[in-house]
Every structure is written in structure tokens, then in C-alpha cells.
Design a protein around this motif. Structure first.
Motif, PDB file in Angstrom:
ATOM      1  N   GLU A  82      -0.860  -9.226  -1.289  1.00  0.00           N
ATOM      2  CA  GLU A  82      -1.576  -8.746  -2.497  1.00  0.00           C
ATOM      3  C   GLU A  82      -2.335  -7.514  -1.753  1.00  0.00           C
ATOM      4  OE1 GLU A  82      -4.050 -11.776  -4.168  1.00  0.00           O
ATOM      5  OE2 GLU A  82      -2.199 -12.907  -4.785  1.00  0.00           O
ATOM      6  N   ALA A  83      -2.859  -7.253  -0.733  1.00  0.00           N
ATOM      7  CA  ALA A  83      -3.391  -6.183  -0.204  1.00  0.00           C
ATOM      8  C   ALA A  83      -2.433  -5.050  -0.075  1.00  0.00           C
ATOM      9  CB  ALA A  83      -4.318  -6.276   1.279  1.00  0.00           C
ATOM     10  N   LEU A  84      -1.103  -5.404   0.482  1.00  0.00           N
ATOM     11  CA  LEU A  84      -0.049  -4.390   0.455  1.00  0.00           C
ATOM     12  C   LEU A  84       0.239  -3.703  -0.659  1.00  0.00           C
ATOM     13  CD1 LEU A  84       1.890  -2.969   2.056  1.00  0.00           C
ATOM     14  CD2 LEU A  84       3.355  -4.905   1.897  1.00  0.00           C
ATOM     15  N   LEU A  85       0.343  -4.554  -1.796  1.00  0.00           N
ATOM     16  CA  LEU A  85       0.662  -4.096  -3.007  1.00  0.00           C
ATOM     17  C   LEU A  85      -0.439  -3.148  -3.642  1.00  0.00           C
ATOM     18  CD1 LEU A  85       2.438  -7.000  -5.023  1.00  0.00           C
ATOM     19  CD2 LEU A  85       3.451  -5.165  -3.705  1.00  0.00           C
ATOM     20  N   ASP A  86      -1.525  -3.528  -3.460  1.00  0.00           N
ATOM     21  CA  ASP A  86      -2.697  -2.749  -3.820  1.00  0.00           C
ATOM     22  C   ASP A  86      -2.777  -1.388  -3.293  1.00  0.00           C
ATOM     23  OD1 ASP A  86      -3.319  -4.650  -5.468  1.00  0.00           O
ATOM     24  OD2 ASP A  86      -5.351  -5.389  -4.422  1.00  0.00           O
ATOM     25  N   ILE A  87      -2.592  -1.436  -1.885  1.00  0.00           N
ATOM     26  CA  ILE A  87      -2.581  -0.074  -1.132  1.00  0.00           C
ATOM     27  C   ILE A  87      -1.433   0.696  -1.428  1.00  0.00           C
ATOM     28  CG2 ILE A  87      -2.613   0.781   1.045  1.00  0.00           C
ATOM     29  CD1 ILE A  87      -3.952  -1.751   2.315  1.00  0.00           C
ATOM     30  N   LEU A  88      -0.440   0.262  -1.597  1.00  0.00           N
ATOM     31  CA  LEU A  88       1.015   0.939  -1.872  1.00  0.00           C
ATOM     32  C   LEU A  88       0.704   1.633  -3.255  1.00  0.00           C
ATOM     33  CD1 LEU A  88       3.993  -1.275  -0.560  1.00  0.00           C
ATOM     34  CD2 LEU A  88       2.749   0.745   0.464  1.00  0.00           C
TER      35      LEU A  88
END
Lengths: 124, 124
Positions: free
Chosen positions: B107-113
Motif C-alpha cells: 500500500e505504501a508503494l502505491l501511495d508513493i507512486l
DNA sequence: CAATATTATTTAACATGTGAATTAAATATT
DNA sequence: AATATTTAATTCACATGTTAAATAATATTG
């Protein structure tokens, strides 16, 4: 990276060619396979890119004396000049991205991407 | 994504063609530009891909009656069959990635992207 | 040492990425 | 309505991604 491409456009090189120059500047002369790996390029791509860059006078190609299969690649002064001219701008662009994300997000991103790296020893 | 490519290889399509089919299956018939945007493809790339896919019988092309500049694109039953056959496998592959990263990282990855997405209204 | 296997690289063929130029149809102007 | 402008797609030219097949030099085996 559009901003990187824009920066490199007036030097007449692509992002991939820029990575090749950077790796050569950092590690010195090296074989095609080593260079491909360090520049995150597939071997066949590097073969073509190297020929292009040789024609542009950015690198020189030669065979290793001990193992004539090995293609040794070396940066020229003309190639080094591009690095010298653009290194600061490149750093600024990276700093911008870092700033846009914020330090925490930036570091989190690098960590997570490392987990996805197939070359990573995390047992993926 | 090597595992996705492997899955699609025996269907004889590429990752990009897979994305085109998925978008068509989800949103129905649509214009080239809309499809390109939704499938994250550049317009000139989509033009070529659409021609290839038409030749393979995966999609049909037609002109919009109201505006003949508009190229309308529609999935065929043959194209839909690939979606039906492979959708579950695709979900499994995504689930694997998610599992490898862990829910929080994923989820963190999706947010940052999303922060890096130029189409995002975050004032980048 | 000759035959075989392995390794480093290259070549080939096809697909997509990318930016610029071109075409064709629709819209706006005068 | 005729011209100019804008818009949707296409085409071009060149570069790289991707996989498989082919070469060539070295290392290994019998």
C-alpha cells in the motif's frame, strides 16, 4: 524520466547512453557484460548502444588480450565531457524528486523497490 | 513483469496487448485516445498495437459516425476469451507480489507512486 | 591432440518507446 | 461560404526491450 531526457537532448544522447557513460566514469574500463549489468541494460541492447556510442566518439571498443571473446569498453574524453557538463544538473533533478516525495517517502520507496529487485538475496 | 509475460506467451500476446484487452473488457468500446490513456500507452504505440491486434482478430476498428476522425475500438469474442482464460492467473500473480512485499509495503508503494504520477493533481 | 562443451558476445526478428512531422476531419473566424 | 485553426490519428525515424538463434573463442574430455 522526462526531465532527464530533456537535459540530455541537447547533448544528443539518450537516458540509456547516459547510464553507460556514468557507469564507465565511475568504474573505469570494463567488459560488455559487466557494463550491461551495472547500467541495467540487456546484453543485446548494450551491443547496439555501444556501437552507436562508438560512432559518436563517446566510447572506444577493444578486445581483451587474454580472452578475445571479451569486449572491453572505455570512455573517451568526449564522453567524459558530457558527464562533467551534466552531472550537476542530474543531481539537481534527483534532488527535486526527493524533495517532491519528502525524505521519508523517498527512502521508503528505495527500500520497497529493493525488495522487488530480482537480484536481491531476499529469497524472492 | 517476467511472470506476466510468461503467462501471456502461450496466448501469443504482449503485456501491452494484455492491457489493451483489459481496458476494453472493463470500459467497453472507446476511442483510441481514451484507450491509450487508460492502458498507459503512447498514442503512436497504440496505433501500431491496434493494427497488430486487429490482424490477430482480437479487436475491431471502426470510425465514429459523429466524428470521423475518431477511431473506435471494440474487443472481439476471441479477445474476450483471452481475458476469461487468463484473468485468474493474472490475479494470482498480483497477489504473489503483494504477498512478497507485505500488505503495508504494498500500500505504501502505491501511495508513493501516485505522488510521482504526472497526471496526479498534487501540484507536481 | 581432436572432439565436445561452455562462455562471451553478436545477430536477427519483432514489439514498443519517443518526439517530430503529416494528414484528415471538425470547428471557429471573417 | 471560404479560410484559418484546432483536434484526433497516423506516419516516420530512430532507439531500446525482448527472446531465440547463431558465432567465435576458450575450456574440458576422452
Amino acid at each position: 524520466m522526462p526531465p532527464i531526457r530533456e537535459m540530455l537532448a541537447d547533448a544528443g544522447i539518450t537516458e540509456q547512453q547516459w547510464r553507460v557513460l556514468r557507469v564507465l566514469a565511475e568504474y573505469g574500463p570494463q567488459s560488455s557484460s559487466t557494463l550491461a549489468s551495472r547500467a541495467s541494460l540487456l546484453f543485446p541492447s548494450l551491443t547496439r548502444i555501444a556501437q552507436t556510442m562508438q560512432n559518436k566518439g563517446l566510447i572506444t571498443l577493444s578486445r581483451d588480450a587474454d580472452d578475445r571473446r571479451r569486449q572491453m569498453i572505455c570512455i573517451t574524453s568526449s564522453g567524459q565531457k558530457i558527464i562533467d557538463d551534466k552531472a550537476n544538473q542530474a543531481l539537481e533533478i534527483v534532488a527535486d524528486v526527493k524533495h517532491r516525495l519528502g525524505k521519508d517517502n523517498y527512502e521508503a520507496l528505495l527500500d520497497i523497490l529493493a525488495l522487488l529487485d530480482p537480484d536481491n538475496p531476499e529469497g524472492n
